[in-house]
Design a protein around this motif. Structure first.
Motif, PDB file in Angstrom:
ATOM      1  N   ALA A  74       0.847  -1.185   0.000  1.00 28.50           N
ATOM      2  CA  ALA A  74       0.000   0.000   0.000  1.00 28.50           C
ATOM      3  C   ALA A  74       0.882   1.234   0.000  1.00 28.50           C
ATOM      4  CB  ALA A  74      -0.926   0.012   1.210  1.00 28.50           C
ATOM      5  N   ILE A  75       0.432   2.245  -0.725  1.00 24.28           N
ATOM      6  CA  ILE A  75       1.153   3.518  -0.817  1.00 24.28           C
ATOM      7  C   ILE A  75       0.388   4.554  -0.017  1.00 24.28           C
ATOM      8  CG2 ILE A  75       1.811   5.374  -2.405  1.00 24.28           C
ATOM      9  CD1 ILE A  75       2.064   3.072  -4.559  1.00 24.28           C
ATOM     10  N   SER A  76       1.114   5.343   0.769  1.00 27.42           N
ATOM     11  CA  SER A  76       0.475   6.436   1.503  1.00 27.42           C
ATOM     12  C   SER A  76       1.351   7.669   1.425  1.00 27.42           C
ATOM     13  CB  SER A  76       0.235   6.049   2.967  1.00 27.42           C
ATOM     14  OG  SER A  76      -0.448   7.091   3.647  1.00 27.42           O
ATOM     15  N   GLY A  77       0.716   8.810   1.263  1.00 25.33           N
ATOM     16  CA  GLY A  77       1.452  10.066   1.172  1.00 25.33           C
ATOM     17  C   GLY A  77       0.955  11.087   2.164  1.00 25.33           C
ATOM     18  N   ARG A  78      -0.163  11.734   1.846  1.00 23.34           N
ATOM     19  CA  ARG A  78      -0.672  12.836   2.660  1.00 23.34           C
ATOM     20  C   ARG A  78      -0.853  12.448   4.126  1.00 23.34           C
ATOM     21  NH1 ARG A  78      -3.167  17.781   1.921  1.00 23.34           N
ATOM     22  NH2 ARG A  78      -3.057  17.563  -0.338  1.00 23.34           N
ATOM     23  N   ALA A  79      -1.336  11.236   4.382  1.00 25.14           N
ATOM     24  CA  ALA A  79      -1.576  10.828   5.772  1.00 25.14           C
ATOM     25  C   ALA A  79      -0.288  10.779   6.581  1.00 25.14           C
ATOM     26  CB  ALA A  79      -2.268   9.465   5.805  1.00 25.14           C
ATOM     27  N   LEU A  80       0.818  10.451   5.926  1.00 29.46           N
ATOM     28  CA  LEU A  80       2.108  10.439   6.617  1.00 29.46           C
ATOM     29  C   LEU A  80       2.591  11.861   6.886  1.00 29.46           C
ATOM     30  CD1 LEU A  80       3.921   7.602   4.626  1.00 29.46           C
ATOM     31  CD2 LEU A  80       2.865   7.436   6.889  1.00 29.46           C
ATOM     32  N   TYR A  81       2.369  12.749   5.916  1.00 28.64           N
ATOM     33  CA  TYR A  81       2.791  14.141   6.085  1.00 28.64           C
ATOM     34  C   TYR A  81       1.932  14.850   7.137  1.00 28.64           C
ATOM     35  CZ  TYR A  81       5.397  13.477   1.714  1.00 28.64           C
ATOM     36  OH  TYR A  81       6.253  13.020   0.744  1.00 28.64           O
ATOM     37  N   ASP A  82       0.648  14.557   7.130  1.00 30.73           N
ATOM     38  CA  ASP A  82      -0.276  15.206   8.063  1.00 30.73           C
ATOM     39  C   ASP A  82      -0.212  14.629   9.474  1.00 30.73           C
ATOM     40  OD1 ASP A  82      -1.212  16.897   6.120  1.00 30.73           O
ATOM     41  OD2 ASP A  82      -3.073  15.804   5.741  1.00 30.73           O
ATOM     42  N   GLY A  83       0.427  13.441   9.597  1.00 30.98           N
ATOM     43  CA  GLY A  83       0.501  12.801  10.899  1.00 30.98           C
ATOM     44  C   GLY A  83      -0.693  11.911  11.225  1.00 30.98           C
ATOM     45  N   ALA A  84      -1.582  11.715  10.230  1.00 31.44           N
ATOM     46  CA  ALA A  84      -2.733  10.834  10.456  1.00 31.44           C
ATOM     47  C   ALA A  84      -2.278   9.383  10.600  1.00 31.44           C
ATOM     48  CB  ALA A  84      -3.726  10.967   9.303  1.00 31.44           C
ATOM     49  N   ILE A  85      -1.155   9.055   9.964  1.00 30.09           N
ATOM     50  CA  ILE A  85      -0.524   7.744  10.130  1.00 30.09           C
ATOM     51  C   ILE A  85       0.881   7.976  10.668  1.00 30.09           C
ATOM     52  CG2 ILE A  85       0.389   5.690   8.973  1.00 30.09           C
ATOM     53  CD1 ILE A  85      -1.822   5.911   6.916  1.00 30.09           C
ATOM     54  N   ASP A  86       1.203   7.291  11.766  1.00 34.70           N
ATOM     55  CA  ASP A  86       2.567   7.294  12.292  1.00 34.70           C
ATOM     56  C   ASP A  86       3.310   6.163  11.585  1.00 34.70           C
ATOM     57  OD1 ASP A  86       4.601   5.976  14.336  1.00 34.70           O
ATOM     58  OD2 ASP A  86       4.413   8.091  14.880  1.00 34.70           O
ATOM     59  N   LEU A  87       4.347   6.522  10.831  1.00 32.32           N
ATOM     60  CA  LEU A  87       5.011   5.535   9.979  1.00 32.32           C
ATOM     61  C   LEU A  87       5.602   4.382  10.783  1.00 32.32           C
ATOM     62  CD1 LEU A  87       5.879   4.554   7.228  1.00 32.32           C
ATOM     63  CD2 LEU A  87       7.826   6.123   7.304  1.00 32.32           C
ATOM     64  N   LYS A  88       6.281   4.683  11.882  1.00 32.34           N
ATOM     65  CA  LYS A  88       6.866   3.609  12.694  1.00 32.34           C
ATOM     66  C   LYS A  88       5.785   2.668  13.214  1.00 32.34           C
ATOM     67  CE  LYS A  88      11.150   5.782  14.320  1.00 32.34           C
ATOM     68  NZ  LYS A  88      11.919   6.232  15.507  1.00 32.34           N
ATOM     69  N   GLU A  89       4.712   3.242  13.697  1.00 30.51           N
ATOM     70  CA  GLU A  89       3.606   2.431  14.225  1.00 30.51           C
ATOM     71  C   GLU A  89       2.995   1.565  13.128  1.00 30.51           C
ATOM     72  OE1 GLU A  89      -0.827   3.059  16.271  1.00 30.51           O
ATOM     73  OE2 GLU A  89       0.432   4.807  15.804  1.00 30.51           O
ATOM     74  N   ALA A  90       2.805   2.171  11.944  1.00 27.78           N
ATOM     75  CA  ALA A  90       2.198   1.433  10.837  1.00 27.78           C
ATOM     76  C   ALA A  90       3.084   0.298  10.374  1.00 27.78           C
ATOM     77  CB  ALA A  90       1.916   2.392   9.678  1.00 27.78           C
ATOM     78  N   LEU A  91       4.376   0.556  10.272  1.00 22.00           N
ATOM     79  CA  LEU A  91       5.306  -0.493   9.845  1.00 22.00           C
ATOM     80  C   LEU A  91       5.306  -1.650  10.828  1.00 22.00           C
ATOM     81  CD1 LEU A  91       8.245   1.786   8.663  1.00 22.00           C
ATOM     82  CD2 LEU A  91       6.816   0.362   7.199  1.00 22.00           C
ATOM     83  N   ALA A  92       5.277  -1.323  12.114  1.00 17.82           N
ATOM     84  CA  ALA A  92       5.247  -2.372  13.149  1.00 17.82           C
ATOM     85  C   ALA A  92       3.958  -3.193  13.052  1.00 17.82           C
ATOM     86  CB  ALA A  92       5.371  -1.745  14.531  1.00 17.82           C
ATOM     87  N   ALA A  93       2.840  -2.512  12.805  1.00 14.14           N
ATOM     88  CA  ALA A  93       1.554  -3.216  12.720  1.00 14.14           C
ATOM     89  C   ALA A  93       1.505  -4.137  11.510  1.00 14.14           C
ATOM     90  CB  ALA A  93       0.427  -2.191  12.647  1.00 14.14           C
TER      91      ALA A  93
END
Length: 239
Positions: free
Chosen positions: A217-236
């Motif tokens: 899955a590709i994500s852009g805006r949500a990572l920049y806006d902080g809606a997704i925490d990249l470290k948390e998402a990668l761990a999940a």
């Protein structure tokens, strides 16, 4: 399922568009290489790069920031936008790009996709961008009468590494991905399918992963806006 942080390049900057509209862009970082390193330092396995100007021009426009990213990190990166001939493909792969994404030419010159996939095994992906199931090309500016699933199936025997499926109406809108359509496409072909467009929460990523059919899955805006925490998402996603 692999999470690909997106760096969309417009006029040398890392931006996000709303539903592919070049007039509705938000600049998030004027140093794309620094942005790439933020994602890499958070632990991402891949980077997803798009030359937005190149997609409209039909040739690379944001080559300098892409090259800066490739020099800054050894994390594999895939690039789409303005890649429409074998010389450009070979040039990018020589410079250290892990994978090229062919979109417009997949519709206009499918023989080129086959030629490239044979010449560069594992390094050629097909980008299928669709509105209401129908493919759009040239930076999403031109509608076609080509069905997204039919196009994907036509490359079943070509040896492409992946299909990146973008629901244009969801892209940058923070309204969630089209899980149903992406899952249906992934079930229709044996090629790994990567979801793009609208991924705006950890729940969205978990919904895509739960399908059991979607490779990334590709994500852009949500990572920049902080809606997704990249470290948390990668761990999940690794859990």
């Amino acid at each position: 399922m692999i999470l690909y942080p997106a760096i969309d390049l417009k006029d040398g900057n890392a931006v996000r568009l709303l539903r592919g509209d070049m007039e509705k862009s938000t600049t998030f970082n004027e140093d794309p290489a620094a942005q790439a390193m933020e994602f890499v330092n958070a632990g991402c396995e891949w980077l997803h790069l798009v030359d937005l100007n190149g997609a409209f021009a039909g040739e690379p426009v944001n080559a300098a920031p892409v090259e800066a990213i490739l020099k800054a990190t050894k994390t594999p990166a895939q690039l789409g936008g303005g890649i429409r001939d074998v010389a450009t493909i070979e040039g990018w792969l020589t410079k250290g790009l892990a994978r090229v994404i062919l979109g417009t030419v997949a519709v206009e010159n499918p023989a080129l996709v086959r030629e490239a996939a044979a010449a560069f095994p594992g390094q050629v992906a097909v980008g299928i961008d669709a509105r209401h199931g129908m493919v759009a090309t040239k930076g999403w500016a031109e509608e076609t009468d080509v069905n997204a699933t039919d196009l994907a199936r036509s490359f079943e025997d070509a040896g492409v590494a992946a299909i990146i499926y973008t629901d244009i109406n969801r892209d940058g809108a923070m309204q969630g991905p089209n899980v149903e359509a992406t899952d249906a496409l992934a079930r229709a072909v044996s090629i790994p399918v990567i979801a793009s467009g609208g991924v705006s929460s950890l729940a969205d990523l978990e919904a895509l992963k739960a399908c059991g059919t979607i490779a990334g899955a590709i994500s852009g805006r949500a990572l920049y806006d902080g809606a997704i925490d990249l470290k948390e998402a990668l761990a999940a996603l690794r859990g």
